[in-house]
Design an enzyme around this catalytic site. Structure first.
Site, PDB file in Angstrom:
ATOM      1  N   ASP A 166       0.756  -1.230  -0.062  1.00 15.89           N
ATOM      2  CA  ASP A 166       0.122  -0.150   0.414  1.00 15.89           C
ATOM      3  C   ASP A 166       0.694   1.779   0.168  1.00 15.89           C
ATOM      4  O   ASP A 166       1.881   1.079   0.468  1.00 15.89           O
ATOM      5  CB  ASP A 166      -1.089  -0.178   1.779  1.00 15.89           C
ATOM      6  N   GLU A 203       2.222   0.344  -4.370  1.00 15.20           N
ATOM      7  CA  GLU A 203       0.991   0.646  -4.942  1.00 15.20           C
ATOM      8  C   GLU A 203       1.202   1.756  -5.692  1.00 15.20           C
ATOM      9  O   GLU A 203       2.323   2.637  -5.103  1.00 15.20           O
ATOM     10  CB  GLU A 203       0.045   1.080  -3.908  1.00 15.20           C
TER      11      GLU A 203
END
Length: 458
Positions: A166, A203
């Site tokens: 993330d 990400e």
């Protein structure tokens, strides 16, 4: 919504029927929220999802069915309730944790203003305190030690096949502490030592070529070279610009020439082996679902998905897209509804469309190893080919409001024409005579339509 890992395990037959060969799960570790990006314990699966045992069973079942498992994690920040931070004592006694114990070792895992309780939150969000990788002990716990977070879940009995990281674009990058290119190679080394084939997915919404040279990431969430490009070509504002109140109001219609330039701008900086790793997506848990936008023509939507599956790399189906799951486009929660298992979706044309593409992507060597070339890009019409020495597939997508005749130079692929009078999905292929040499064909492309065509060689 009451779902758990046992439920995912029970749906493996459905996933195989659809054509899925890998599952990527959003965070499963212990956390108070539904989304679980505010972790409180990296070392245990949330009991609401079934706990550690349920993950081990799911991983084993997926592997028994020839499928892989990727887990999502945010090691950029924790929640304020994490055992290391423990601001409010919600889950752990206040005698432990950085917030209430300035002299604790955990204090060094975060960015605190000296002599105060003020701390750095990710993008200023105080519920998500940012981790401080100047701490050697934090690095050891997260990825270096044999029993570290990253290594634990790659080992049996969990044996996951990859990590999705993330907010990887901001990870280990905080003001004067720019440690990203120091940390990522170490992370990669730890991951590869446990599983040489493990996938490292990060990400990032922009141009991240420096991370994709074989020493750090295998792929970003490919918004930059896929989702942002094809959604905008279909008529939406750019996904990234839509978050900016000024940029989202700038009128702009992406052309086919722009699509070609953007996709190739992304890929041209990368080794071909990294092309093949690209995680190509259209929808995700962070963006509204394209099919929920009432302004998107259904035929153009099909064109977007065909192009996604045709690109070199993998294709990601965000759960429910294959059944046109309901949702709204006004907020993130609008794309996170429960799967509509009560529907008879297998008779739905969209489900059959996704199933055919998914099986072809997983089983056709051409889409795994073949080259890629844009054959046509002008105005509202785009044509993309995948090819080997023996075969070629050609995708054509129109967002034009009128029928157009295009010239496709199939000869550059070694092809002499199309196979049959209909495409893979049964749409008529309309060819016109004249004004072409023997290496080209003239094709009538209907307004807003998309095609996927087999070719003839020789």
């Amino acid at each position: 919504y009451g779902g758990d890992l046992e439920g995912v395990k029970a749906k493996i037959p459905y996933l195989k029927e659809l054509g899925v060969n890998a599952v990527y799960l959003n965070p499963v570790f212990r956390a108070p929220s539904v989304h679980k990006y505010d972790c409180i314990d990296y070392f245990h699966v949330d009991p609401h999802l079934g706990g550690d045992g349920a993950l081990a069973e799911l991983s084993a079942a997926l592997h028994d069915n020839g499928m892989r498992l990727i887990l999502d994690i945010s090691i950029n920040h924790t929640g304020t309730a994490h055992m290391w931070f423990n601001r409010d004592g919600l889950f752990f006694d206040k005698s432990q944790g950085a917030f209430n114990n300035p002299g604790s070792e955990e204090r060094g895992y975060y960015f605190f203003e000296e002599g105060t309780d003020r701390y750095l939150g990710w993008l200023g969000v105080q519920d998500l305190p940012t981790l401080n990788y100047t701490s050697a002990e934090l690095r050891r716990i997260i990825y270096e030690a044999e029993n570290s977070v990253i290594r634990k879940w790659l080992k049996p009995p969990y044996s996951i096949d990859g990590w999705r990281f993330d907010v990887a674009d901001t990870f280990a990058r905080n003001k004067e502490f720019q440690l990203a290119h120091e940390i990522w190679p170490g992370l990669r080394k730890s991951i590869r030592e446990e599983n040489p084939d493990a996938y490292i997915l990060a990400e990032d919404w922009g141009d991240c070529a420096p991370y994709l040279q074989g020493k750090e990431w295998d792929s970003p969430m490919n918004y930059y070279g896929c989702a942002r490009v094809f959604r905008q070509f279909a008529g939406e504002p750019d996904l990234f610009h839509a978050r900016n109140p000024l940029l989202k109001e700038v009128p702009y219609k992406m052309t086919a020439e722009d699509v070609k330039a953007r996709v190739m701008e992304h890929l041209a900086k990368l080794p071909f082996a990294i092309w093949q790793n690209q995680f190509n997506l259209i929808d995700s848990h962070d963006v509204p679902r394209l099919h929920n936008n009432p302004k998107i023509n259904s035929d153009e939507y099909r064109g977007v998905i065909i192009m996604q599956f045709m690109l070199v790399g993998t294709a990601s189906i965000y759960y429910g897209d294959e059944v046109q799951i309901d949702g709204r486009t006004s907020d993130n929660e609008g794309c996170r509804a429960p799967f509509p298992w009560d529907r008879d979706f297998r008779e739905n044309d969209t489900w059959k469309f996704y199933q055919q593409l998914a099986h072809r992507k997983a089983e056709d060597r051409l889409l795994a190893e073949g080259g890629q070339k844009f054959l046509y890009a002008a105005g509202g019409v785009l044509a993309l080919a995948r090819f080997t020495r023996e075969r070629a597939l050609v995708a054509v997508m129109s967002v034009s409001g009128r029928d157009e005749v295009i010239r496709l130079p199939l000869g550059v692929l070694g092809a002499s024409g199309f196979s049959g009078e209909r495409d893979v999905f049964g749409s008529p292929i309309e060819l016109l005579a004249g004004e072409c040499d023997r290496h080209s064909v003239r094709m009538l492309v209907r307004a807003h339509k998309a095609y996927l065509c087999e070719t003839v060689f020789g």
